[in-house]
Design a protein around this motif. Structure first.
Motif, PDB file in Angstrom:
ATOM      1  N   MET A  84       0.895  -1.187  -0.021  1.00  0.00           N
ATOM      2  CA  MET A  84       0.003   0.593  -0.127  1.00  0.00           C
ATOM      3  C   MET A  84       0.721   1.274   0.032  1.00  0.00           C
ATOM      4  N   ILE A  85       0.637   1.906  -1.266  1.00  0.00           N
ATOM      5  CA  ILE A  85       1.532   3.066  -1.081  1.00  0.00           C
ATOM      6  C   ILE A  85       0.624   4.588  -0.668  1.00  0.00           C
ATOM      7  N   GLY A  86       0.537   5.137   0.818  1.00  0.00           N
ATOM      8  CA  GLY A  86      -0.263   6.233   1.154  1.00  0.00           C
ATOM      9  C   GLY A  86       0.359   7.759   0.390  1.00  0.00           C
ATOM     10  N   LEU A  87      -0.985   8.660  -0.255  1.00  0.00           N
ATOM     11  CA  LEU A  87      -0.694   9.489  -0.962  1.00  0.00           C
ATOM     12  C   LEU A  87      -1.907  10.948   0.199  1.00  0.00           C
ATOM     13  N   ALA A  88      -0.934  11.218   0.691  1.00  0.00           N
ATOM     14  CA  ALA A  88      -1.577  12.093   1.387  1.00  0.00           C
ATOM     15  C   ALA A  88      -1.718  13.856   1.190  1.00  0.00           C
ATOM     16  N   GLY A  89      -3.391  14.496   1.191  1.00  0.00           N
ATOM     17  CA  GLY A  89      -3.210  15.706   1.060  1.00  0.00           C
ATOM     18  C   GLY A  89      -3.778  16.390   2.434  1.00  0.00           C
ATOM     19  N   PRO A  90      -3.843  18.029   2.065  1.00  0.00           N
ATOM     20  CA  PRO A  90      -4.023  18.943   3.221  1.00  0.00           C
ATOM     21  C   PRO A  90      -4.900  18.730   3.672  1.00  0.00           C
ATOM     22  N   ALA A  91      -4.711  18.692   5.336  1.00  0.00           N
ATOM     23  CA  ALA A  91      -5.908  18.320   5.663  1.00  0.00           C
ATOM     24  C   ALA A  91      -7.391  19.066   6.004  1.00  0.00           C
ATOM     25  N   THR A  92      -7.031  20.994   4.721  1.00  0.00           N
ATOM     26  CA  THR A  92      -8.133  21.941   4.913  1.00  0.00           C
ATOM     27  C   THR A  92      -8.327  21.401   3.565  1.00  0.00           C
ATOM     28  N   GLY A  93      -9.329  22.372   3.224  1.00  0.00           N
ATOM     29  CA  GLY A  93      -9.015  22.694   0.855  1.00  0.00           C
ATOM     30  C   GLY A  93     -10.107  21.469   1.018  1.00  0.00           C
ATOM     31  N   ASN A  94     -10.205  21.118  -0.137  1.00  0.00           N
ATOM     32  CA  ASN A  94     -11.789  20.999  -0.708  1.00  0.00           C
ATOM     33  C   ASN A  94     -11.543  19.064  -1.026  1.00  0.00           C
ATOM     34  N   LEU A  95     -11.025  18.366  -1.122  1.00  0.00           N
ATOM     35  CA  LEU A  95     -10.766  17.035  -1.595  1.00  0.00           C
ATOM     36  C   LEU A  95     -11.790  16.034  -1.065  1.00  0.00           C
ATOM     37  N   THR A  96     -12.590  16.080  -2.069  1.00  0.00           N
ATOM     38  CA  THR A  96     -13.740  15.173  -1.964  1.00  0.00           C
ATOM     39  C   THR A  96     -13.495  13.542  -1.887  1.00  0.00           C
ATOM     40  N   ARG A  97     -14.110  13.086  -1.876  1.00  0.00           N
ATOM     41  CA  ARG A  97     -13.939  11.682  -1.711  1.00  0.00           C
ATOM     42  C   ARG A  97     -13.698  10.728  -3.146  1.00  0.00           C
ATOM     43  N   SER A  98     -14.898  11.709  -4.053  1.00  0.00           N
ATOM     44  CA  SER A  98     -14.569  11.258  -5.755  1.00  0.00           C
ATOM     45  C   SER A  98     -13.464  11.381  -6.035  1.00  0.00           C
ATOM     46  N   ALA A  99     -13.126  12.676  -5.667  1.00  0.00           N
ATOM     47  CA  ALA A  99     -11.146  12.898  -6.566  1.00  0.00           C
ATOM     48  C   ALA A  99     -10.045  11.764  -5.528  1.00  0.00           C
ATOM     49  N   GLN A 100     -10.172  11.727  -4.416  1.00  0.00           N
ATOM     50  CA  GLN A 100     -10.215  11.309  -3.621  1.00  0.00           C
ATOM     51  C   GLN A 100      -9.603  10.178  -4.257  1.00  0.00           C
ATOM     52  N   SER A 101     -10.463   8.782  -4.694  1.00  0.00           N
ATOM     53  CA  SER A 101     -11.125   7.505  -5.103  1.00  0.00           C
ATOM     54  C   SER A 101     -10.535   8.156  -6.028  1.00  0.00           C
ATOM     55  N   ALA A 102     -10.795   8.762  -7.006  1.00  0.00           N
ATOM     56  CA  ALA A 102      -9.911   8.723  -8.791  1.00  0.00           C
ATOM     57  C   ALA A 102      -8.878   8.924  -8.917  1.00  0.00           C
ATOM     58  N   LEU A 103      -7.977   9.674  -7.957  1.00  0.00           N
ATOM     59  CA  LEU A 103      -6.625  10.046  -7.329  1.00  0.00           C
ATOM     60  C   LEU A 103      -6.174   8.395  -7.348  1.00  0.00           C
ATOM     61  N   ALA A 104      -7.020   7.968  -6.490  1.00  0.00           N
ATOM     62  CA  ALA A 104      -5.566   6.738  -5.807  1.00  0.00           C
ATOM     63  C   ALA A 104      -5.976   5.541  -6.977  1.00  0.00           C
ATOM     64  N   GLN A 105      -7.699   5.626  -8.069  1.00  0.00           N
ATOM     65  CA  GLN A 105      -7.647   4.632  -8.468  1.00  0.00           C
ATOM     66  C   GLN A 105      -5.891   4.986 -10.311  1.00  0.00           C
ATOM     67  N   ALA A 106      -6.164   6.149 -10.584  1.00  0.00           N
ATOM     68  CA  ALA A 106      -5.373   6.763 -11.608  1.00  0.00           C
ATOM     69  C   ALA A 106      -3.656   6.196 -10.834  1.00  0.00           C
ATOM     70  N   VAL A 107      -3.454   6.710 -10.064  1.00  0.00           N
ATOM     71  CA  VAL A 107      -1.967   6.133  -9.721  1.00  0.00           C
ATOM     72  C   VAL A 107      -2.152   4.801  -9.409  1.00  0.00           C
ATOM     73  N   ALA A 108      -3.536   3.875  -8.995  1.00  0.00           N
ATOM     74  CA  ALA A 108      -2.836   2.387  -8.457  1.00  0.00           C
ATOM     75  C   ALA A 108      -2.205   2.240  -9.981  1.00  0.00           C
ATOM     76  N   ASP A 109      -3.631   2.264 -11.044  1.00  0.00           N
ATOM     77  CA  ASP A 109      -3.839   1.772 -12.227  1.00  0.00           C
ATOM     78  C   ASP A 109      -1.893   2.303 -13.106  1.00  0.00           C
ATOM     79  N   ALA A 110      -1.762   3.686 -13.103  1.00  0.00           N
ATOM     80  CA  ALA A 110      -0.587   3.696 -13.507  1.00  0.00           C
ATOM     81  C   ALA A 110       0.539   2.847 -12.864  1.00  0.00           C
ATOM     82  N   LEU A 111       0.570   2.428 -12.081  1.00  0.00           N
ATOM     83  CA  LEU A 111       1.620   1.761 -11.113  1.00  0.00           C
ATOM     84  C   LEU A 111       1.062  -0.036 -11.477  1.00  0.00           C
ATOM     85  N   GLN A 112       0.502  -0.285 -11.896  1.00  0.00           N
ATOM     86  CA  GLN A 112       0.164  -1.879 -12.156  1.00  0.00           C
ATOM     87  C   GLN A 112       1.070  -2.492 -12.718  1.00  0.00           C
ATOM     88  N   PRO A 113       1.430  -1.594 -14.368  1.00  0.00           N
ATOM     89  CA  PRO A 113       2.953  -2.808 -15.187  1.00  0.00           C
ATOM     90  C   PRO A 113       4.107  -2.467 -14.800  1.00  0.00           C
TER      91      PRO A 113
END
Length: 302
Positions: free
Chosen positions: A1-30
């Protein structure tokens, strides 16, 4: 598991967090399939404040985190973290990597030591400017917090500059390169002559935070007395490999950069930034040397 922490404040919506996590995981898969890693790489994006990010970065886990410049320096001292990216902001066609201030003084002040026993002017609601200026003075061997006293805050930079010219104080912090503009404003307000300009001078100049002509692929080098807007930092090599034979960190950087390039609105919403730039330890050496010279220390530690 790779953790990617964002700022405690700011508009980090759950959908955007999930989208970033999935995009990075997909790119790292190969790359994960060619390395001695688990069959699937999990990426998790979550909020962390600066203290939590500092602890996580030095915990031995494969963590990355977006942190401010001071948390980066503290983590670099504590466990040798690696900076990967810095935030960039664009305004009127100019791209900047951070903020910088000039230490403005009365013309009679010739060195930082001459400020002993003097007062400094500050502007209401602007804490950052004098805090950074104090660190600049400390790096020059002078402690303004112990050897100077503040005046009541003024309601504008021009009002504070007027107080400096009138001898009410001996030092003021202004955004780097803006002294002439503030003097022009003051001249217009007071209908005063150019002689006022001889009453003030720049004692310590901030660095140039403006990017000009750098290649987008080359690591940026920040000059002394520039504080980056934000730094993406990775846990030490022992936790997140960066070698040619295990290029996980390089692939992670490429994935995150690609995601933000395709989703600039998220980068702006999360960080108020327009783009990111590559950076490494040498590019932030001047920042670390400045804070070391100022004998700065973090208020909290992992």
């Amino acid at each position: 598991m790779i953790g990617l922490a964002g700022p405690a404040t700011g508009n980090l919506t759950r959908s955007a967090q999930s989208a970033l996590a999935q995009a990075v995981a997909d790119a790292l898969q190969p790359v994960s399939e060619t390395l001695n890693l688990a069959p699937a790489v999990e990426v998790r994006v979550q909020r962390m404040d600066e203290a939590a990010a500092l602890r996580a970065l030095c915990s031995g886990a494969p963590v990355t985190a977006w942190v401010n410049a001071f948390t980066y320096v503290a983590a670099a001292r504590t466990c040798g973290v690696e900076p990967l990216l810095v935030l960039l902001r664009e305004d009127d066609g100019e791209v900047r990597v951070g903020v910088a201030y000039d230490v403005i003084v009365a013309a009679r002040i010739r060195s930082a030591g001459d400020l002993a026993g003097e007062r400094y002017c500050r502007v209401e609601g602007q804490l950052e400017d004098w805090a950074f200026a104090a660190l600049m003075l400390a790096a020059e061997g002078f402690d303004p917090l112990a050897q100077m006293s503040p005046l009541p805050a003024y309601d504008s930079e021009t009002a504070a500059l007027r107080a400096l010219l009138d001898g009410e104080c001996a030092a003021l912090a202004l955004a780097a390169g803006t002294l002439e503009d503030r003097l022009d404003e003051l001249t217009a307000e007071d209908n005063s002559g150019p002689g006022d300009r001889e009453g003030v001078r720049v004692l310590i100049a901030g660095g140039d935070a403006l990017l000009a002509g750098e290649s987008a692929g080359d690591p940026l080098v920040l000059p002394r007395y520039v504080v980056p807007y934000g730094v993406w930092v990775a846990a030490p090599d022992s936790a997140l490999p960066a070698g040619d034979d295990r290029p996980l960190r390089q692939e992670l950087v490429a994935a995150v950069r690609a995601y933000f390039a395709e989703n600039p609105s998220i980068l702006n919403r999360w960080f108020g930034a327009s783009q990111v730039g590559a950076v490494d330890q040498s590019g932030l050496a001047a920042l670390r040397a400045w804070l070391d010279g100022a004998v700065w220390d973090m208020a909290y530690a992992p």
